[in-house]
Design a protein around this motif. Sequence first.
Motif, PDB file in Angstrom:
ATOM      1  N   UNK B 215       0.840  -1.202   0.000  1.00 12.50           N
ATOM      2  CA  UNK B 215       0.000   0.000   0.000  1.00 12.50           C
ATOM      3  C   UNK B 215       0.875   1.252   0.000  1.00 12.50           C
ATOM      4  N   UNK B 218       2.239   2.289  -3.233  1.00 10.69           N
ATOM      5  CA  UNK B 218       1.356   2.832  -4.244  1.00 10.69           C
ATOM      6  C   UNK B 218       0.230   1.921  -4.699  1.00 10.69           C
ATOM      7  N   UNK B 219       0.187   0.660  -4.206  1.00  5.63           N
ATOM      8  CA  UNK B 219      -0.854  -0.260  -4.635  1.00  5.63           C
ATOM      9  C   UNK B 219      -2.140   0.031  -3.874  1.00  5.63           C
ATOM     10  N   UNK B 220      -3.263   0.037  -4.583  1.00  2.00           N
ATOM     11  CA  UNK B 220      -4.555   0.182  -3.914  1.00  2.00           C
ATOM     12  C   UNK B 220      -4.925  -1.099  -3.204  1.00  2.00           C
ATOM     13  N   UNK B 224      -3.138  -4.629  -3.953  1.00  2.00           N
ATOM     14  CA  UNK B 224      -2.327  -5.224  -2.899  1.00  2.00           C
ATOM     15  C   UNK B 224      -2.792  -6.648  -2.622  1.00  2.00           C
TER      16      UNK B 224
END
Lengths: 389, 598
Positions: B215, B218-220, B224
Amino acid sequence: MGSEPKSESAPDPPVAVELDGVTKRYGETAAVDDVRLRVREGEFFTLVGPSGCGQTTTLRLIAGFEEPTSGTVRFGDESVAGVPPEDRDVGVVFQSYALFPHMTVGENVAYGLNFADPPDGVTRDERVAELLELVDLPDAADRDPESLSGGQQQRIAMARALAPGPDVLLLDEPMSALDARLRERLRAQVKRIQSELSITTIYVTHDQEEALAVSDRVAVMNDGTPEQVAPPRTVYREPATRFVAEFVGDNNVFAGRVVESLGEGELAVDVDDGDETLRVAPGGGGDAGEGAPATNSPEVGDRIAFCVRPEHLRVASAGGAGGGETAAPVGENTLRATVASAEFLGETTRVTLDWGDRELLVRTVDPLDGAVAVGFDPSDGHVIDAEQR
Amino acid sequence: MTDHDGRLSRLGEWAEARALTALAVLTSAALVVAFYYPTATVLIEAVVVDGAVTLGAFAEVLTDPFYFGELARLLSGESPVAVARALLSPDRRLGIVGFTAYQAVLSTVASVALGLPAAYLLARFEFPGRRTLRSLTIVPFVLPSIMVAVGFVATFGENGTLNTALTTLGLPRVELMFTLEAVVIAHAFYNAPLVARVTTAAWESVDASAVETARSLGAGPVRAFVDVVAPQVYPAVLTGAALTFVFTFGTFPIVLALGGFELVTVEVLVYRLVRDLSYAEAAVLAIIELAVSLGVLLAYLRYEARQSTGARGARPLPRRPLSPPAATLRELLPRAGLAAYGVVAGVVFLAPIASMVLASVTGGDGAITLDHYRFLVERQQTGAAFQVRPWPAIRNSLAFATGATLLALPMGVVVAVLTTRRYRGRTLVDAAAMAPLAVSGIIVGLGLLRGLVFGVEIGGWRIAASGAAAIVVAHAVSGYPFVVRTVSPGLAGLDRSLVESARALGASRARVIRDVEIPLVWPAVVAGAAFAFAVSIGEFTSTVVLATGADAYTMPVAIERFIGRRLGPATAMGVVLLVVTGVSFVVIERLGGDHRGL
């Protein structure tokens, strides 16, 4: 991200992260209690305190893994309330490193580049190589994270966090799983990387020595609140509270009542333990940093607490088994004590003395035994708080 | 200390030092006598005809469309194109082996579909009773299969609760009995909880820090999950699927009871062949069955070895409350899905048991009655010698289960100790010890019947055991792998330095097992005992082969005898079995002391 070298005399850089009255409650207990902090750009800022004193929760509030119960977290001057972690431009390194076990080292480092282009217009592969170079593991890209040692995993976690070029680097006890030697080497490396990139870094640790060694400024946390926020030297020399005095380094804390003002700021204090009157000169005090309670100069009749570092206690053998008055001069404030135990540390020896019902800590070079005389200069005593105790 | 004492204590030390070896030898001997030798005697018939080794029997089976359907034509040399065309045509024939694999695949899909939502619920949500529910997922696995079959007949049968409910609602009745659907649902009843268990365990061991790192990079939330959680969870889903396939490929009592005459799997056919005394054909089929099961297991193990996902969650993912904290779509949607799942799960998991209990107290006219239980009592008092009477069945079940548990426990613990230590060939020992899980119970039963029960001649001595003793041995063999499986993880998780400390203090290896390891894994040993007991109580496959005399039948066999003619008494007997199994579990837990759950 700028990379100009920091100079001591320059005006304070702008605030990168600000916590404004931030509180986080879990049910009844407040893990973080009305915290006010300002971390400046490019600063190496450390939250230190005994485990479970809210440093990690503070970090998680900044990262966006938790939302505060009340108060505001700001990045620059913008509130980040409700902004999910992926949109905060932070890099996080956990105590467990949390390397993705199903990806290679290279894939781990490249992961953040799925969501942000590499800074400076380099390609993904170049960026990965650049970071592996930065952490001194240039050939690790194809390796399996589990084949790396703890220290190597820690460096990969660091490279991964830095790859997308975050604004703020958050480190949560990143070294507590490593042995002491390795920790010293790695913290030097972390410090080097931090100043090379001059990236705003917030570091959580329970190891006060580590905190003093790497930080530009330190916040000493107790029960969810910072008790003192100041540069390491200030925290060490002028602890703001009894807790800070005892948590950061060894210390001897005395409490008592001021019985006489001796002029030039010097006070005579009737110490609670032991039937002694000691002289202490609080001096100017100086800037004890944010969070330090304002200490008015104590007056006669006030109760005060003051501390003297072990290295400021002079000690000499009291001589002869007869215990005669042959003590070598040890300055003013002479106390009589006996050696309880000694730890040989190499350079010095840490000696615990029995003085009445309590203990005193001193550091000596020569071995000590039996009865001793202890003394200190009034100016080496630092008044912690007039209200304390 | 006198000289005599000294000698005695030295003798004691000598024995103690060799205790582990001795136990290992005893366990191996027991396995050879009770499993390897009998199985071998049966399987050998597949390749030895009239004293000569031949593969003729194999060739016959492999090229017989009755067994392999259209595939048999390929094996007998026809062009693959023609076979492929035939397979794609609507009136293709799968053959018995093909059908067995087909229903196993369907059952696996159904089990995964039913198991995953449960895993999601158990791993990601917090609610009162979560731990209990998690523990309950083990229950279907140890429920006697024949009892479950009765429950399914009571639910989906012509006059079952489902049709009663449909009629009441004015809806058309459904005919599920003796259909593939009923079999697949019954298999899902057994295996979906297994899928849920292994998946939940993997999900809970995902480190929350890893998700948070993704997260922060940058992963939503969805990304994720896909990148970090899913790759660490899906090996567990595959484990569940592979085990489900193996279990349902070798299915027997469910298909026997729910499949009628139309649906026949390999194991059912083996049973029929054995009854008709066609041992050679039965042996060939059993070997083919074993080969398919082992093939799937091996392929899976190789895959698993390549997956090196270390499952040491430093900090598990936080659980969300089941009641939505906010009325947003994001919060409501998953919970609505789980609610819908709850209804389906209720029908699949609770209805069969509830229906069985209901049917046992419902008369032909739909009124509440105790007639079925009265029938059991009457049968006990007036039944003829050749008829199945309830009390001997209960008594035998309890006696066999006690004996089997007493045998399975030491065997299981010894194997667990041997397979959790590191040495060359450990995998081989592990595989050899676990083989009973993969081999057809019919074959083991038949081997024991013709070996131990009919008697073996060794050096002029004739050794023969009673059918009852053979059943105890067969049950111990099928139960002890469960002891191994419960005790091993505990032993493997023990801090090695505990053992080393004890050894440094002067304890022998065997002494350390007794003084340190067993006490620390005691809850697992108790759980293993409960498992072994439950497996024995519910065991049907080898029992039905071995229980030839009127003196050796058990509750499951009695139920099977009733089920064809009288569903009422079968359900009553099923309830008795349920109660006995439940009470035994509680008693074992009490006797075992503190039991922290599985």
